[in-house]
Design a protein around this motif. Structure first.
Motif, mmCIF file in Angstrom:
data_model
loop_
_atom_site.group_PDB
_atom_site.id
_atom_site.type_symbol
_atom_site.label_atom_id
_atom_site.label_comp_id
_atom_site.label_asym_id
_atom_site.label_seq_id
_atom_site.Cartn_x
_atom_site.Cartn_y
_atom_site.Cartn_z
ATOM 1 N N ALA A 184 -3.492 -1.991 -4.542
ATOM 2 C CA ALA A 184 -3.411 -3.087 -3.565
ATOM 3 C C ALA A 184 -4.698 -3.168 -2.761
ATOM 4 N N SER A 185 -5.247 -2.030 -2.374
ATOM 5 C CA SER A 185 -6.510 -2.009 -1.645
ATOM 6 C C SER A 185 -7.632 -2.588 -2.496
ATOM 7 N N TYR A 217 -2.092 -4.258 -11.537
ATOM 8 C CA TYR A 217 -1.416 -3.808 -10.317
ATOM 9 C C TYR A 217 0.098 -3.696 -10.535
ATOM 10 N N VAL A 238 -0.497 -3.317 2.948
ATOM 11 C CA VAL A 238 -1.692 -2.472 2.805
ATOM 12 C C VAL A 238 -2.867 -3.098 3.549
ATOM 13 N N ASP A 266 -0.794 1.869 -3.705
ATOM 14 C CA ASP A 266 -1.577 1.568 -2.496
ATOM 15 C C ASP A 266 -3.049 1.373 -2.837
ATOM 16 N N HIS A 280 3.903 -5.898 -0.347
ATOM 17 C CA HIS A 280 3.209 -4.603 -0.346
ATOM 18 C C HIS A 280 1.705 -4.780 -0.185
ATOM 19 N N LYS A 298 3.794 0.359 -10.558
ATOM 20 C CA LYS A 298 5.052 0.707 -9.908
ATOM 21 C C LYS A 298 5.642 1.963 -10.550
ATOM 22 N N PRO A 305 3.214 6.442 -5.515
ATOM 23 C CA PRO A 305 2.962 5.396 -4.504
ATOM 24 C C PRO A 305 1.479 5.285 -4.140
ATOM 25 N N GLU A 306 0.755 6.417 -4.182
ATOM 26 C CA GLU A 306 -0.665 6.379 -3.843
ATOM 27 C C GLU A 306 -1.437 5.474 -4.805
ATOM 28 N N LYS A 363 -13.909 5.900 -0.654
ATOM 29 C CA LYS A 363 -13.537 4.524 -0.986
ATOM 30 C C LYS A 363 -14.727 3.688 -1.438
ATOM 31 N N ASN A 403 -2.333 -2.461 7.254
ATOM 32 C CA ASN A 403 -2.595 -1.069 7.613
ATOM 33 C C ASN A 403 -4.081 -0.731 7.581
ATOM 34 N N GLU A 404 -4.864 -1.498 6.817
ATOM 35 C CA GLU A 404 -6.313 -1.303 6.772
ATOM 36 C C GLU A 404 -7.033 -2.182 7.799
#
Length: 451
Positions: free
Chosen positions: A100-101, A85, A134, A97, A130, A89, A93-94, A305, A137-138
């Motif tokens: 992180a998910s 992970y 995430v 994310d 971050h 960087k 950015p996707e 997903k 936001n989920e």
């Protein structure tokens, strides 16, 4: 920012000077003084913006030096999802994310707190924030709260951070833990002058029980339980009664003097594992062919997903693929004429394929699946069959085979299966999906409803 400043300066000066006569008017010459001042100011802003960019790049460079001071094997880094992970960087950015998910999904399946998943590699405050964002936001509010709380307790300069405190409150409220939410933010965005808000708040405060946001719920469905290695005693006892043998694939001449090692993993539906059917050299060749061609794996609904991996289909024009397809035909006794190309996959951070069937409503249905393990996986990554309670651990060089259809042509609903998230390790597999056409005399049909 710096590019915008430079563009402004260049465009401004070009517009002001292009095709414009100055010498014939003292007033116009006087205006050049003002324009010169504007130009100098623009250049100054540009230089300041560039200096900020340089400082940012220096900071990133120092962080990269600290985390990559010693040369290491890339495969070794990929074994740890948190270490992987931190590498993301650099790309888009996707990617960050998505990674992180994936970490959050690992926490959900394997019931891990932030401290557990960071056992080998720690995240700094920015990285941990971050992941928490995430999760928030989920709408995975408990995991978001635990990440924000970890930051607050670990990094002292964040202990009074207002934004972090707000997210702690909002996460607790979203999870339903109202007392904790009130502890971090007494207002909770409720309007004290609104009678309905006050009534709602009082009603919630007088409830007897709130969910414990600090303790992960150990309850889970059959798929998640199997991924964590939870097999009931009845299933375990039934598996111990199963057998191993050497097989010639129905007296196939190619296997007469080199039979394959066959292990029955489950009897109904029949799930067979074949050991040592592909060499390390062949695996290395398949990986090297596949790497530059990998792209996001698809489901029948496109990118989803529920399936997080990259894959490529390899045609028979490559000798290693052609030879291996013949080996599959010899072992299974099935025709490869209508089979799909060899499908090589590599799973990402928290990579998985949630419960699904390989067969769908198609004229030339996938009658069988031959799944080859091209790597060992330390923790996670099992192939599980939730309907029968079976979990198969990846073993490099082995393959698992099962029929998706009964002999009467109907889908065998017990063949629902899933690829568990990889908690530690690097998972490579290859699939060979074999179709019905061409199997008429190799696996005879049945008119019986039960077969």
């Amino acid at each position: 920012m710096a590019l915008k400043e430079l563009t402004f300066v260049v465009c401004f000066w070009t517009v002001c000077t292009a095709r414009h006569e100055f010498f014939s008017s003292t007033d116009q010459i006087a205006q050049l003084v003002e324009k010169k001042e504007d130009l100098l100011q623009g250049f100054s802003q540009y230089i300041n913006a560039e200096e900020k960019n340089v400082e940012t790049m220096k900071s990133v460079y120092q962080n990269l030096l600290l985390s990559h001071s010693d040369p290491v094997d890339p495969e070794e880094i990929m074994r740890d999802p948190v270490a992987a992970y931190t590498l993301l960087k650099i790309p888009q950015p996707e990617d960050l994310d998505g990674a992180a998910s994936g970490l959050i999904r690992l926490q959900e399946i394997y019931k891990l707190y932030p401290e557990d998943i960071m056992k080998d590699t720690s995240l700094n405050a920015e990285e941990a924030y971050h992941v928490g964002l995430v999760a928030y936001n989920e709408s995975k509010f408990q995991h978001a709260f635990l990440w924000f709380l970890y930051i607050r307790n670990t990094f002292k300069n964040y202990s009074t951070n207002k934004v972090l405190t707000n997210y702690l409150s909002f996460s607790a409220y979203g999870f339903g833990s109202l007392p904790v939410a009130i502890y971090f933010d007494h207002r909770l965005n409720l309007d004290s002058t609104n009678d309905e808000d006050i009534v709602q708040l009082n009603r919630l405060l007088h409830l007897q029980k709130y969910p414990d946001i600090l303790t992960l719920n150990t309850e889970s469905n059959k798929y998640e339980t199997l991924c964590r290695g939870g097999i009931d005693e009845k299933t375990s006892k039934r598996q111990r009664a199963l057998s191993c043998r050497y097989s010639t694939g129905g007296e196939n001449p190619r296997l007469t003097y080199a039979p394959v090692k066959e292990e029955v993993e489950w009897d109904e539906p029949g799930i067979i594992r074949y050991h040592d059917i592909i060499s390390d050299r062949e695996i290395a060749i398949l990986k090297n062919i596949s790497r530059p061609l990998l792209s996001r794996s698809l489901t029948i609904e496109g990118v989803s997903k529920i399936r997080t991996s990259q894959s490529v289909s390899l045609k028979e024009d490559k000798p290693v693929v052609s030879h291996f397809n013949q080996r599959i035909a010899d072992i299974t006794g099935l025709s490869m004429k209508s089979a799909e190309d060899l499908h090589v996959q590599n799973y990402g951070i928290g990579g998985r394929y949630e419960p699904h069937y390989d067969a769908w409503d198609d004229e030339n249905e996938r009658i069988a699946t031959f799944l080859i393990y091209m790597s060992d996986v330390e923790i996670g990554g099992a192939t599980v069959f939730p309907q029968v309670g079976v979990a198969l651990k990846p073993k490099k060089g082995s393959a698992v085979f099962w029929y998706n259809l009964r002999k009467n042509g109907n889908v065998d609903w017990y063949t629902e299966h899933a690829g568990c998230p990889v908690l530690r390790g690097n998972k490579w597999v290859a699939n060979k999906w074999i179709h019905e056409f061409g199997q008429e005399f190799r696996r005879r049909c049945s008119l019986s409803y039960w077969e």
